[in-house]
Design a protein around this motif. Structure first.
Motif, PDB file in Angstrom:
ATOM      1  N   ILE A 269       4.480   4.913   8.704  1.00  0.00           N
ATOM      2  CA  ILE A 269       4.408   4.651   7.259  1.00  0.00           C
ATOM      3  C   ILE A 269       3.721   3.325   7.011  1.00  0.00           C
ATOM      4  CG2 ILE A 269       5.800   4.158   5.200  1.00  0.00           C
ATOM      5  CD1 ILE A 269       7.887   6.162   6.372  1.00  0.00           C
ATOM      6  N   THR A 270       4.083   2.317   7.783  1.00  0.00           N
ATOM      7  CA  THR A 270       3.473   0.994   7.633  1.00  0.00           C
ATOM      8  C   THR A 270       1.964   1.073   7.819  1.00  0.00           C
ATOM      9  OG1 THR A 270       5.498  -0.114   8.382  1.00  0.00           O
ATOM     10  CG2 THR A 270       3.450  -1.368   8.556  1.00  0.00           C
TER      11      THR A 270
ATOM     12  N   LEU B 157       7.104   1.112   3.390  1.00  0.00           N
ATOM     13  CA  LEU B 157       6.272   0.816   2.221  1.00  0.00           C
ATOM     14  C   LEU B 157       6.102  -0.689   2.030  1.00  0.00           C
ATOM     15  CD1 LEU B 157       7.679   3.420  -0.340  1.00  0.00           C
ATOM     16  CD2 LEU B 157       5.431   3.462   0.774  1.00  0.00           C
TER      17      LEU B 157
ATOM     18  N   VAL C 221       0.234   3.112   4.879  1.00  0.00           N
ATOM     19  CA  VAL C 221       0.191   2.318   3.644  1.00  0.00           C
ATOM     20  C   VAL C 221      -0.853   1.215   3.752  1.00  0.00           C
ATOM     21  CG1 VAL C 221       1.528   0.644   2.283  1.00  0.00           C
ATOM     22  CG2 VAL C 221       2.525   2.863   2.892  1.00  0.00           C
TER      23      VAL C 221
ATOM     24  N   GLY D 127       8.618   0.145  -2.538  1.00  0.00           N
ATOM     25  CA  GLY D 127       9.555   0.010  -1.422  1.00  0.00           C
ATOM     26  C   GLY D 127      10.767  -0.818  -1.803  1.00  0.00           C
TER      27      GLY D 127
ATOM     28  N   PHE E  40       2.825  -0.634  -3.511  1.00  0.00           N
ATOM     29  CA  PHE E  40       3.653  -0.154  -2.398  1.00  0.00           C
ATOM     30  C   PHE E  40       4.842  -1.083  -2.167  1.00  0.00           C
ATOM     31  CE2 PHE E  40      -0.318   2.063  -0.884  1.00  0.00           C
ATOM     32  CZ  PHE E  40       0.171   3.348  -1.021  1.00  0.00           C
TER      33      PHE E  40
ATOM     34  N   THR F  80      11.685   4.652   5.071  1.00  0.00           N
ATOM     35  CA  THR F  80      10.569   4.784   4.131  1.00  0.00           C
ATOM     36  C   THR F  80      10.404   3.519   3.314  1.00  0.00           C
ATOM     37  OG1 THR F  80      10.893   7.167   3.994  1.00  0.00           O
ATOM     38  CG2 THR F  80       9.675   6.131   2.192  1.00  0.00           C
TER      39      THR F  80
END
Length: 190
Positions: free
Chosen positions: A25-26, A111, A29, A156, A152, A107
């Protein structure tokens, strides 16, 4: 035994799908953020202004300060880099533990970390600063200009609110259990 960041990351990846998901995810993004900044810089140029509505438009602004445009004088760049790297390492160290309590943490932290990485790479690679291009009029006198990384990060952070509530609820329950155990022990000894 010497530890290196690649060795630690490799060990984390082998032992935890949570870490793999978080890093995925990192990375996603971060790449989306860098791509949107690249497109904005190429399409907006120095004076481009593309209105979407009376409250939203695209325009290019170079942010040479820290988060929110705050300046720490000549040390702004160094402080931003050091604080971001330390924060990313701390998050990497706790993501598995927090995700074991609340799966939304993976998640949410991905983010936040991806946004932080995107802005960090923009700070390091861009001598002009971080490209902000999403203008949002908050009031008649106040307009905020952000980028994908900022969105983002905020998203997050909002997802972390229920995670924080879960952690707080569990901490309170644990404290109550300890008090009850002490009370029970004290009353049985009397």
């Amino acid at each position: 035994m010497r530890l290196s960041l690649p060795a630690v990351l490799s060990a984390q990846m082998r032992n935890a799908p949570v870490i793999s998901r978080y890093l995925g995810i990192t990375l996603a993004v971060c790449l989306v953020d860098l791509a949107t900044k690249w497109v904005a810089v190429r399409s907006l140029g120095e004076w481009g202004l593309y209105p979407l509505s009376d409250r939203f438009w695209f325009t290019l602004v170079w942010n040479t300060g820290a988060a929110g445009g705050v300046s720490n004088g000549p040390y702004t760049w160094l402080i931003s880099v050091v604080v971001t790297v330390v924060a990313l390492l701390l998050v990497l160290g706790v993501v598995r533990s927090i995700a074991a309590i609340d799966s939304r943490a993976t998640t949410a932290l991905g983010l936040v970390s991806g946004g932080a990485c995107g802005n960090l790479l923009s700070i390091v690679a861009g001598p002009r600063g971080v490209a902000d291009f999403i203008a949002i009029r908050l009031t008649e006198e106040t307009t905020m200009v952000a980028n994908g990384a900022d969105l983002f990060l905020w998203g997050g952070a909002l997802l972390l609110v229920p995670v924080g509530a879960t952690l707080l609820r569990l901490a309170r329950a644990e404290r109550a259990d300890r008090r009850a155990a002490v009370f029970t022990r004290d009353t049985t000894m009397a």
